[in-house]
Enzyme design. Structure first.
Site, PDB file in Angstrom:
ATOM      1  N   LEU A  35      -1.482  -7.758  10.848  1.00  0.00           N
ATOM      2  CA  LEU A  35      -2.842  -7.253  11.134  1.00  0.00           C
ATOM      3  C   LEU A  35      -2.939  -5.729  10.999  1.00  0.00           C
ATOM      4  O   LEU A  35      -3.854  -5.101  11.555  1.00  0.00           O
ATOM      5  CB  LEU A  35      -3.302  -7.703  12.532  1.00  0.00           C
ATOM      6  CG  LEU A  35      -3.356  -9.223  12.750  1.00  0.00           C
ATOM      7  CD1 LEU A  35      -3.879  -9.540  14.163  1.00  0.00           C
ATOM      8  CD2 LEU A  35      -4.230  -9.929  11.710  1.00  0.00           C
ATOM      9  N   ASN A  37      -3.601  -4.197   8.275  1.00  0.00           N
ATOM     10  CA  ASN A  37      -4.574  -3.803   7.246  1.00  0.00           C
ATOM     11  C   ASN A  37      -5.661  -4.860   7.085  1.00  0.00           C
ATOM     12  O   ASN A  37      -6.265  -4.997   6.027  1.00  0.00           O
ATOM     13  CB  ASN A  37      -3.829  -3.605   5.894  1.00  0.00           C
ATOM     14  CG  ASN A  37      -4.670  -2.791   4.920  1.00  0.00           C
ATOM     15  OD1 ASN A  37      -5.593  -2.077   5.326  1.00  0.00           O
ATOM     16  ND2 ASN A  37      -4.384  -2.927   3.652  1.00  0.00           N
ATOM     17  N   ASP A  60       5.642  -8.803  12.653  1.00  0.00           N
ATOM     18  CA  ASP A  60       6.043  -7.647  11.838  1.00  0.00           C
ATOM     19  C   ASP A  60       7.354  -8.048  11.164  1.00  0.00           C
ATOM     20  O   ASP A  60       8.379  -8.188  11.825  1.00  0.00           O
ATOM     21  CB  ASP A  60       6.245  -6.419  12.748  1.00  0.00           C
ATOM     22  CG  ASP A  60       6.650  -5.195  11.944  1.00  0.00           C
ATOM     23  OD1 ASP A  60       6.493  -4.074  12.457  1.00  0.00           O
ATOM     24  OD2 ASP A  60       7.136  -5.360  10.787  1.00  0.00           O
ATOM     25  N   LYS A  86       0.391  -1.042   0.219  1.00  0.00           N
ATOM     26  CA  LYS A  86       0.031  -1.077  -1.209  1.00  0.00           C
ATOM     27  C   LYS A  86      -0.779   0.124  -1.686  1.00  0.00           C
ATOM     28  O   LYS A  86      -1.357   0.106  -2.782  1.00  0.00           O
ATOM     29  CB  LYS A  86      -0.755  -2.353  -1.493  1.00  0.00           C
ATOM     30  CG  LYS A  86      -2.056  -2.438  -0.724  1.00  0.00           C
ATOM     31  CD  LYS A  86      -2.949  -3.518  -1.285  1.00  0.00           C
ATOM     32  CE  LYS A  86      -4.323  -3.427  -0.630  1.00  0.00           C
ATOM     33  NZ  LYS A  86      -5.317  -4.250  -1.293  1.00  0.00           N
ATOM     34  N   SER A 126       3.377  -6.515  -9.797  1.00  0.00           N
ATOM     35  CA  SER A 126       2.267  -5.730 -10.316  1.00  0.00           C
ATOM     36  C   SER A 126       2.535  -5.277 -11.741  1.00  0.00           C
ATOM     37  O   SER A 126       3.685  -4.994 -12.107  1.00  0.00           O
ATOM     38  CB  SER A 126       2.070  -4.498  -9.426  1.00  0.00           C
ATOM     39  OG  SER A 126       1.197  -3.577 -10.040  1.00  0.00           O
ATOM     40  N   TYR A 151       5.201   3.096  -4.420  1.00  0.00           N
ATOM     41  CA  TYR A 151       4.670   1.724  -4.326  1.00  0.00           C
ATOM     42  C   TYR A 151       5.137   0.907  -5.533  1.00  0.00           C
ATOM     43  O   TYR A 151       5.703  -0.174  -5.372  1.00  0.00           O
ATOM     44  CB  TYR A 151       3.133   1.733  -4.281  1.00  0.00           C
ATOM     45  CG  TYR A 151       2.542   0.393  -4.625  1.00  0.00           C
ATOM     46  CD1 TYR A 151       2.081   0.124  -5.914  1.00  0.00           C
ATOM     47  CD2 TYR A 151       2.480  -0.622  -3.685  1.00  0.00           C
ATOM     48  CE1 TYR A 151       1.586  -1.110  -6.244  1.00  0.00           C
ATOM     49  CE2 TYR A 151       1.976  -1.869  -4.008  1.00  0.00           C
ATOM     50  CZ  TYR A 151       1.529  -2.101  -5.301  1.00  0.00           C
ATOM     51  OH  TYR A 151       1.026  -3.345  -5.631  1.00  0.00           O
ATOM     52  N   LYS A 155       7.886  -2.517  -6.045  1.00  0.00           N
ATOM     53  CA  LYS A 155       7.670  -3.771  -6.780  1.00  0.00           C
ATOM     54  C   LYS A 155       8.817  -4.003  -7.773  1.00  0.00           C
ATOM     55  O   LYS A 155       9.328  -5.106  -7.916  1.00  0.00           O
ATOM     56  CB  LYS A 155       6.331  -3.738  -7.518  1.00  0.00           C
ATOM     57  CG  LYS A 155       5.115  -3.761  -6.606  1.00  0.00           C
ATOM     58  CD  LYS A 155       5.125  -4.979  -5.693  1.00  0.00           C
ATOM     59  CE  LYS A 155       3.942  -5.001  -4.759  1.00  0.00           C
ATOM     60  NZ  LYS A 155       3.994  -6.149  -3.817  1.00  0.00           N
ATOM     61  N   ASN A 200      -9.391   2.124  -4.834  1.00  0.00           N
ATOM     62  CA  ASN A 200      -9.609   1.353  -6.066  1.00  0.00           C
ATOM     63  C   ASN A 200     -11.069   1.464  -6.541  1.00  0.00           C
ATOM     64  O   ASN A 200     -11.993   1.684  -5.749  1.00  0.00           O
ATOM     65  CB  ASN A 200      -9.219  -0.117  -5.842  1.00  0.00           C
ATOM     66  CG  ASN A 200      -7.719  -0.291  -5.617  1.00  0.00           C
ATOM     67  OD1 ASN A 200      -7.295  -0.906  -4.663  1.00  0.00           O
ATOM     68  ND2 ASN A 200      -6.911   0.274  -6.513  1.00  0.00           N
ATOM     69  N   LEU A 201     -11.229   1.232  -7.830  1.00  0.00           N
ATOM     70  CA  LEU A 201     -12.527   1.448  -8.467  1.00  0.00           C
ATOM     71  C   LEU A 201     -13.637   0.574  -7.910  1.00  0.00           C
ATOM     72  O   LEU A 201     -14.707   1.086  -7.540  1.00  0.00           O
ATOM     73  CB  LEU A 201     -12.403   1.198  -9.976  1.00  0.00           C
ATOM     74  CG  LEU A 201     -13.716   1.329 -10.779  1.00  0.00           C
ATOM     75  CD1 LEU A 201     -14.246   2.767 -10.728  1.00  0.00           C
ATOM     76  CD2 LEU A 201     -13.508   0.875 -12.226  1.00  0.00           C
ATOM     77  N   VAL A 218     -15.775   9.469 -11.791  1.00  0.00           N
ATOM     78  CA  VAL A 218     -15.035   8.787 -12.859  1.00  0.00           C
ATOM     79  C   VAL A 218     -13.877   9.695 -13.253  1.00  0.00           C
ATOM     80  O   VAL A 218     -14.096  10.830 -13.702  1.00  0.00           O
ATOM     81  CB  VAL A 218     -15.949   8.512 -14.066  1.00  0.00           C
ATOM     82  CG1 VAL A 218     -15.148   7.932 -15.238  1.00  0.00           C
ATOM     83  CG2 VAL A 218     -17.075   7.563 -13.656  1.00  0.00           C
ATOM     84  N   GLY A 298      -1.239  10.574 -12.220  1.00  0.00           N
ATOM     85  CA  GLY A 298      -0.492   9.304 -12.197  1.00  0.00           C
ATOM     86  C   GLY A 298      -1.195   8.165 -12.911  1.00  0.00           C
ATOM     87  O   GLY A 298      -0.586   7.112 -13.153  1.00  0.00           O
TER      88      GLY A 298
END
Ligand code: WQD
Length: 337
Positions: A35, A37, A60, A86, A126, A151, A155, A200-201, A218, A298
């Site tokens: 919990l 996030n 956890d 993430k 990812s 991050y 992955k 995120n977009l 943008v 990045g």
């Protein structure tokens, strides 16, 4: 007797949509979430959608004893592991937290699989592992490049840990390399719940359209792309959730060709930021306030998936359009009053 599947991070954005599709496919589901996030309300929303409340444990996964205690309590036939930090930017400021949570928890889960002779592990990976691929669309043969973020590195390392574990121990695994997950469930009962300023977009677009943000920035229009803005492969989260069911079934049926496999999960189509903005405006009959600013550090120019292998081996393909995803994202945002 229905198979019982553990979904870690099962109250998160992709996790909650996957829990719904697992229940729709007849699986019993146990959710672990810390919990950190999300909220317990998501569990109620899942229950409202499917009519079945998943079992839930607030754990956890960095606490090894609690992970052990969980597996003493539940008989698990497969694991879908989403739980992880993430945020790309945050990961650069908190590398040790990211390595501890994203990799420590993974090792504890795999140790339980080893010790209890469990099988069938699906890992949330990812397209970040490819960095800026040399060739587009990106196939699974594209080389994994040095991660540009902590991050992304978690992955990459996570995949290596799993591969080594499947070589040494008697269980099999699949990593799904997501492209850009977007949208919300058609019932608008679950969706993306970014906490704070969205990175995120799509959440930034919907919050701008909702008047929560003044305007969308943008990040650059000087990329080597048709309209100068960066290109990504935006996949509806429901299609992505269904890819997890297909991957799990592959393992349960023993149809895997290697003990560790990985698949690109995207639509196969690239869309630029400006194309997404235009599609969002058209799909929702509104105008979006945006301005062009400098590139974000990045960011890569373009990434979209070659979905040939996933389509064939998982017998899965995307069914929902970018417009459908953008409409669902807006409908979800409007509900977040
Ligand atoms: C998309 C495009 C931005 C915000 C992320 C994760 C990655 C993976 C996929 C999980 C880029 C532009 C964004 C804004 C903008 N997720 N943008 N203004 O960076 O492709 O990748 O999702 O595995 O790990 O990092 O997604 O949504 O941040 O950006 O112009 O306010 O939108 O520059 O071109 P990204 P994103």
């Amino acid at each position: 007797m229905a198979k019982q599947i553990l979904v870690t991070g099962g109250l998160g954005f992709i996790g909650s949509h996957t829990v719904v599709e697992l229940q729709n496919a007849g699986f019993d589901v146990v959710v672990i979430d810390d919990l950190s996030n999300t909220t317990l309300k998501v569990l109620d929303q899942i229950t409202e959608i499917t009519g079945t409340k998943p079992a839930f444990e607030q754990i956890d996964l960095r606490i090894k004893e609690d992970v052990k205690a969980f597996f003493d309590k539940y008989q698990i036939d497969g694991i879908i592991h989403f739980a992880a930090f993430k945020a790309v930017g945050e990961s650069m400021h908190k590398p040790l937290d990211y390595y501890e949570n994203n990799l420590g928890a993974l090792v504890y889960l795999l140790q339980e699989m080893r010790d209890r002779k469990l099988d069938n592990f699906i890992f949330s990976s990812s397209c970040t592992v490819y960095g800026q691929a040399d060739e587009l669309p990106i196939t699974e043969k594209a080389p994994v490049k040095k991660a540009e973020s902590v991050y992304g590195n978690t992955k990459q390392i996570g995949e290596e840990i799993i591969e080594d574990a499947t070589k040494a121990h008697d269980f099999k695994a699949i990593a799904l390399r997501y492209f850009n997950p977007i949208g919300a469930h058609p019932t608008t009962k679950i969706g993306e719940l970014p906490i704070g300023v969205p990175q995120n977009l799509i959440p930034f677009i919907t919050q701008t359209a909702a008047g929560m943000r003044d305007e969308l920035s943008v990040f650059g229009d000087d990329y080597n792309t048709p309209d100068g803005t960066a290109v990504r492969d935006y996949i509806h989260v429901v299609d992505l959730a269904k890819a997890h069911i297909a991957a799990l079934q592959r393992l349960l049926d023993g149809n895997n060709k290697e003990k560790f496999e990985y698949f690109n999960v995207g639509t196969g189509t690239g869309s630029s930021v400006l194309e997404v903005i235009n599609a969002f405006e058209t799909a929702n009959s509104l105008k979006l306030n945006y301005k062009i600013v400098d590139r974000r550090a990045g960011d890569i120019t373009a990434a979209y998936a070659d979905t040939t292998i996933a389509n064939k081996e998982l017998n899965w393909k995307t069914e929902l359009s970018l417009e459908t995803a953008l409409k669902s994202a807006w409908e979800w945002q409007v509900k977040q009053k």
